[in-house]
Design a protein around this motif. Structure first.
Motif, PDB file in Angstrom:
ATOM      1  N   PHE A 118      89.894 116.385  58.964  1.00 14.21           N
ATOM      2  CA  PHE A 118      89.116 116.821  57.812  1.00 14.21           C
ATOM      3  C   PHE A 118      87.674 117.070  58.223  1.00 14.21           C
ATOM      4  O   PHE A 118      87.194 116.573  59.235  1.00 14.21           O
ATOM      5  N   ARG A 119      86.983 117.826  57.367  1.00 20.83           N
ATOM      6  CA  ARG A 119      85.539 118.041  57.531  1.00 20.83           C
ATOM      7  C   ARG A 119      84.948 118.229  56.135  1.00 20.83           C
ATOM      8  O   ARG A 119      85.422 119.056  55.347  1.00 20.83           O
ATOM      9  N   LEU A 120      83.907 117.456  55.835  1.00 20.78           N
ATOM     10  CA  LEU A 120      83.252 117.524  54.531  1.00 20.78           C
ATOM     11  C   LEU A 120      81.794 117.919  54.711  1.00 20.78           C
ATOM     12  O   LEU A 120      81.096 117.389  55.577  1.00 20.78           O
ATOM     13  N   VAL A 121      81.333 118.863  53.882  1.00 20.28           N
ATOM     14  CA  VAL A 121      79.935 119.300  53.879  1.00 20.28           C
ATOM     15  C   VAL A 121      79.409 119.168  52.454  1.00 20.28           C
ATOM     16  O   VAL A 121      79.985 119.726  51.522  1.00 20.28           O
ATOM     17  N   SER A 122      78.306 118.443  52.289  1.00 22.03           N
ATOM     18  CA  SER A 122      77.766 118.170  50.960  1.00 22.03           C
ATOM     19  C   SER A 122      77.246 119.432  50.293  1.00 22.03           C
ATOM     20  O   SER A 122      76.817 120.378  50.948  1.00 22.03           O
ATOM     21  N   GLY A 123      77.235 119.401  48.955  1.00 25.48           N
ATOM     22  CA  GLY A 123      76.766 120.533  48.167  1.00 25.48           C
ATOM     23  C   GLY A 123      75.456 120.241  47.461  1.00 25.48           C
ATOM     24  O   GLY A 123      74.579 119.567  47.998  1.00 25.48           O
ATOM     25  N   ALA A 124      75.337 120.727  46.229  1.00 20.35           N
ATOM     26  CA  ALA A 124      74.114 120.532  45.455  1.00 20.35           C
ATOM     27  C   ALA A 124      73.891 119.040  45.213  1.00 20.35           C
ATOM     28  O   ALA A 124      74.835 118.277  45.027  1.00 20.35           O
ATOM     29  N   ALA A 125      72.628 118.644  45.200  1.00 22.20           N
ATOM     30  CA  ALA A 125      72.277 117.227  45.161  1.00 22.20           C
ATOM     31  C   ALA A 125      72.092 116.731  43.735  1.00 22.20           C
ATOM     32  O   ALA A 125      72.014 117.496  42.777  1.00 22.20           O
ATOM     33  N   ALA A 126      72.006 115.408  43.616  1.00 24.89           N
ATOM     34  CA  ALA A 126      71.678 114.727  42.362  1.00 24.89           C
ATOM     35  C   ALA A 126      70.952 113.450  42.728  1.00 24.89           C
ATOM     36  O   ALA A 126      71.255 112.837  43.759  1.00 24.89           O
ATOM     37  N   PRO A 127      69.992 113.016  41.919  1.00 20.18           N
ATOM     38  CA  PRO A 127      69.259 111.792  42.273  1.00 20.18           C
ATOM     39  C   PRO A 127      70.113 110.538  42.248  1.00 20.18           C
ATOM     40  O   PRO A 127      69.842 109.587  42.969  1.00 20.18           O
ATOM     41  N   ASP A 128      71.141 110.518  41.414  1.00 18.40           N
ATOM     42  CA  ASP A 128      72.065 109.378  41.348  1.00 18.40           C
ATOM     43  C   ASP A 128      73.397 109.870  41.893  1.00 18.40           C
ATOM     44  O   ASP A 128      74.185 110.483  41.174  1.00 18.40           O
ATOM     45  N   SER A 129      73.661 109.615  43.168  1.00 13.83           N
ATOM     46  CA  SER A 129      74.777 110.265  43.847  1.00 13.83           C
ATOM     47  C   SER A 129      75.585 109.274  44.675  1.00 13.83           C
ATOM     48  O   SER A 129      75.023 108.370  45.292  1.00 13.83           O
ATOM     49  N   SER A 130      76.886 109.482  44.678  1.00 15.76           N
ATOM     50  CA  SER A 130      77.781 108.660  45.491  1.00 15.76           C
ATOM     51  C   SER A 130      78.959 109.512  45.944  1.00 15.76           C
ATOM     52  O   SER A 130      79.571 110.212  45.132  1.00 15.76           O
ATOM     53  N   THR A 131      79.258 109.469  47.238  1.00 15.42           N
ATOM     54  CA  THR A 131      80.433 110.153  47.782  1.00 15.42           C
ATOM     55  C   THR A 131      81.157 109.202  48.718  1.00 15.42           C
ATOM     56  O   THR A 131      80.541 108.632  49.621  1.00 15.42           O
ATOM     57  N   THR A 132      82.444 109.009  48.509  1.00 13.86           N
ATOM     58  CA  THR A 132      83.236 108.124  49.361  1.00 13.86           C
ATOM     59  C   THR A 132      84.549 108.790  49.743  1.00 13.86           C
ATOM     60  O   THR A 132      85.103 109.585  48.980  1.00 13.86           O
ATOM     61  N   ILE A 133      85.006 108.465  50.930  1.00 14.84           N
ATOM     62  CA  ILE A 133      86.329 108.876  51.387  1.00 14.84           C
ATOM     63  C   ILE A 133      87.100 107.611  51.749  1.00 14.84           C
ATOM     64  O   ILE A 133      86.653 106.828  52.594  1.00 14.84           O
ATOM     65  N   LYS A 134      88.231 107.419  51.124  1.00  9.59           N
ATOM     66  CA  LYS A 134      89.070 106.254  51.375  1.00  9.59           C
ATOM     67  C   LYS A 134      90.211 106.642  52.308  1.00  9.59           C
ATOM     68  O   LYS A 134      90.867 107.666  52.110  1.00  9.59           O
ATOM     69  N   THR A 135      90.434 105.843  53.338  1.00 10.98           N
ATOM     70  CA  THR A 135      91.544 106.063  54.263  1.00 10.98           C
ATOM     71  C   THR A 135      92.378 104.786  54.321  1.00 10.98           C
ATOM     72  O   THR A 135      91.950 103.739  53.815  1.00 10.98           O
ATOM     73  N   PRO A 136      93.547 104.824  54.937  1.00  7.89           N
ATOM     74  CA  PRO A 136      94.355 103.599  55.014  1.00  7.89           C
ATOM     75  C   PRO A 136      93.663 102.449  55.730  1.00  7.89           C
ATOM     76  O   PRO A 136      93.976 101.291  55.484  1.00  7.89           O
ATOM     77  N   SER A 137      92.695 102.740  56.601  1.00 10.92           N
ATOM     78  CA  SER A 137      92.066 101.670  57.376  1.00 10.92           C
ATOM     79  C   SER A 137      90.681 101.272  56.872  1.00 10.92           C
ATOM     80  O   SER A 137      90.162 100.227  57.275  1.00 10.92           O
ATOM     81  N   GLY A 138      90.083 102.056  55.996  1.00  6.96           N
ATOM     82  CA  GLY A 138      88.756 101.711  55.500  1.00  6.96           C
ATOM     83  C   GLY A 138      88.170 102.819  54.653  1.00  6.96           C
ATOM     84  O   GLY A 138      88.728 103.919  54.557  1.00  6.96           O
ATOM     85  N   THR A 139      87.034 102.517  54.017  1.00  7.49           N
ATOM     86  CA  THR A 139      86.356 103.466  53.136  1.00  7.49           C
ATOM     87  C   THR A 139      84.994 103.796  53.707  1.00  7.49           C
ATOM     88  O   THR A 139      84.248 102.909  54.131  1.00  7.49           O
ATOM     89  N   ILE A 140      84.654 105.079  53.712  1.00  4.85           N
ATOM     90  CA  ILE A 140      83.373 105.518  54.242  1.00  4.85           C
ATOM     91  C   ILE A 140      82.501 106.032  53.110  1.00  4.85           C
ATOM     92  O   ILE A 140      82.926 106.854  52.295  1.00  4.85           O
ATOM     93  N   GLY A 141      81.279 105.515  53.040  1.00  2.72           N
ATOM     94  CA  GLY A 141      80.294 106.014  52.108  1.00  2.72           C
ATOM     95  C   GLY A 141      79.434 107.056  52.802  1.00  2.72           C
ATOM     96  O   GLY A 141      78.982 106.851  53.928  1.00  2.72           O
TER      97      GLY A 141
END
Length: 588
Positions: A118-141
């Motif tokens: 996979f490859r993720l590229v962020s888009g338009a911003a927000a001052p209150d923002s959270s992005t996470t990716i959950k995988t079987p072995s752990g979660t990445i913020g």
């Protein structure tokens, strides 16, 4: 036609009927998360066990939808904030939620990837923002960022994340580790702590990057524009308040099982052994990863510019000028580097944006506390309103200090107290770690307040302590790296504040305190690594005894309601103002 309350009001106030897309009228559906911007071969989706479909180009995607690629297929998902997520062959992911409310300044995205490149590229911003990716072995913020990785279909192989640009934190039941662009982290299972970035050899990171590049391309591909109907669906969903989006999306949680893989997803050959043996990195490999990080930073910046432009242009078709101005201001607050792009795309004037910013109301309890200048009440209100969430606390602190600067000319005592209270909020390490951009922006504005002669005259002790606190906060490497030049300007304003005659007369130790903080910062390896001129710039600051303000015409003073004669000193005209305009935040 039901187009959602906020959108209906927007159309009425703007004197339009959304005629640009009248042939494609759709309801405002908060479950819409984005679209399939690129589809190669067969890609399937489902939101329940019985509604599987073949996803076609430009199809709308929904919250809780599971997306599965076959052995010859791949997909690029474009979320309605402009974020893109690519999934390679034999992959499987679920879009857990996608909340984006630009008018409210809120973004909350969560995706579960069961397997795949996979490859993720962020888009338009927000001052209150959270992005996470959950995988079987752990979660990445993920913060502000471009990131790629491999989630193997074989549970005996570790998951590997490679940072392109931004800041990342990987967490599972056994531990947490953080890393940044050009670094990699491996996670072998939920019961094994993520490896520190220094333990993943650059040869592994390079091999993973090469595998992803050969499969998905060296950089994210250009996407065709959305059809009018799909674009309008995303525009309208962006007008739904965040709380309503959250409620609607949570009501459809299905917890679908991951379908069996039609082919294997593996790490590149030899990488698992290299991780286990902690193979040393050569200078050439280290340079390759440094070059990769620099390249990905450019890719990320360009992608965010495109996303900002597209999102704001879409919002302009469904919002009235005030709503649009609030959205542009929030996007700018989340990523000031895209502020000019957002304004240009909106067609709004700087005066309209400034007026909307002035009218943006704080929560009533916080507004009252700021106006009264009661620092204790401000901190208590932030604590209650944030619910202990450090990201939310940082956003509130930024709002507080922004309001403080607005009332500086009319109520300087309250402004100083509010700025000091905001600094107390972002002085907490969890806030700095979670929200370095908001922390730095809060400190920038507070330092600008403290260097103002009026502030120094009415509250010299609070100003002196605040200047020292501001200097300490920006020497945290996480905060400093959000924008080294903005951090340097905070140091300059802090030292200029405590060097002014009014402060040295009442607080003779303040200058020595800040000088010590800055001297230590000049020798800090982390700061010098982030900014090669850090030490020289700080030494230059310490060689100056005051901050000099540019004079400006009396008409400007009168327009801003400032007091004093022509040429009155105003910190809004210091280099800090221009630095804030080019502030390099970590956007989401």
């Amino acid at each position: 036609m039901n187009i959602g309350f906020r959108s209906l009001i927007a159309a009425a106030l703007a004197g339009t009927a959304l005629t640009a897309f009248s042939a494609f009228a759709v309801d405002a559906d908060p479950k819409v998360v984005g679209r399939a911007a690129i589809v190669q071969d067969v890609v399937k989706g489902r939101t329940t066990l019985t509604d599987e479909r073949v996803i076609k180009l430009d199809d709308i995607l929904f919250a809780q939808e599971q997306v599965v690629t076959g052995p010859k297929s791949k997909a690029l998902i474009e979320f309605r904030d402009g974020t893109t997520l690519e999934l390679g062959p034999n992959g499987a992911l679920t879009i857990d939620k996608m909340v984006f409310d630009p008018e409210g300044g809120k973004k909350d995205k969560a995706v579960s990837i069961s397997r795949g490149l996979f490859r993720l590229v962020s888009g338009a911003a927000a001052p209150d923002s959270s992005t996470t990716i959950k995988t079987p072995s752990g979660t990445i913020g993920i913060r502000g960022s471009l990131i790629a990785g491999v989630v193997p279909s074989d549970a005996n192989q570790p998951t590997v994340f490679v940072g392109g640009s931004g800041n990342f934190t990987v967490t599972n039941g056994a531990g947490t580790t953080s890393f940044t662009g050009g670094q990699a982290v491996a996670v072998s299972g939920r019961n094994q702590a993520p490896t520190p970035p220094g333990r993943v050899p650059d040869v592994v990171a390079g091999a993973v990057v090469q595998s992803i590049s050969s499969t998905l391309g060296t950089t994210p591909p250009s996407t065709p524009p959305a059809s009018p109907g799909t674009q309008q669906a995303m525009n309208l969903a962006n007008t739904v308040p965040a709380t309503q989006q959250q409620q609607q999306q949570q009501s459809t949680q299905n917890n679908l099982p991951t379908p069996p893989a039609t082919g294997a997803v593996n790490l590149p050959a030899g990488t698992q052994a290299a991780i286990t043996n902690n193979a040393p990195s050569t200078p050439q490999q280290q340079q390759q990863m440094a070059n990769y990080a620099a390249q990905q930073q450019q890719v990320n910046d360009q992608a965010q510019q495109r996303a900002t432009q597209n999102v704001v242009q879409g919002l302009s078709t469904v919002m009235n000028p005030t709503q649009l101005a609030n959205s542009v201001n929030n996007i700018t607050a989340g990523n000031p580097r895209q502020g000019q792009t957002a304004q240009n795309a909106s067609g709004l004037s700087q005066q309209q944006l400034a007026q909307a910013s002035t009218q943006a109301a704080l929560p009533p309890a916080l507004q009252a506390a700021v106006n009264s200048g009661n620092a204790q009440q401000i901190q208590q209100a932030v604590q209650v309103l944030s619910g202990g969430n450090p990201q939310r606390a940082a956003v509130l602190a930024q709002q507080v200090v922004t309001r403080a600067e607005q009332i500086l000319a009319t109520n300087p005592q309250a402004a100083v107290n509010a700025a000091a209270a905001a600094l107390q909020v972002v002085a907490n390490l969890p806030v700095q770690t979670t929200a370095p951009s908001e922390t730095l922006q809060t400190t920038v504005i507070a330092a600008r307040i403290f260097v103002n002669p009026t502030a120094q005259r009415v509250a010299p002790e609070t100003v002196a302590n605040g200047a020292a606190s501001a200097a300490r906060i920006v020497t945290n490497p996480t905060v400093y790296q959000a924008s080294p030049q903005a951090a340097i300007q905070v140091m300059a304003n802090a030292y200029g504040t405590v060097s002014s005659p009014g402060i040295t007369a009442t607080n003779p130790n303040a200058q020595a305190t800040v000088a010590q903080v800055l001297s230590q910062a000049a020798q800090a390896n982390g700061l010098n690594a982030a900014n090669q001129t850090n030490s020289a710039q700080i030494q230059q600051i310490l060689g100056q005894q005051a901050v000099t303000f540019a004079q400006r015409p009396a008409a400007v003073d009168q327009q801003r309601g400032a007091t004093g004669a022509t040429g009155v000193l105003d910190p809004s005209e210091t280099p800090l103002r221009s630095e804030l305009n080019s502030f390099q935040a970590s956007p989401t």
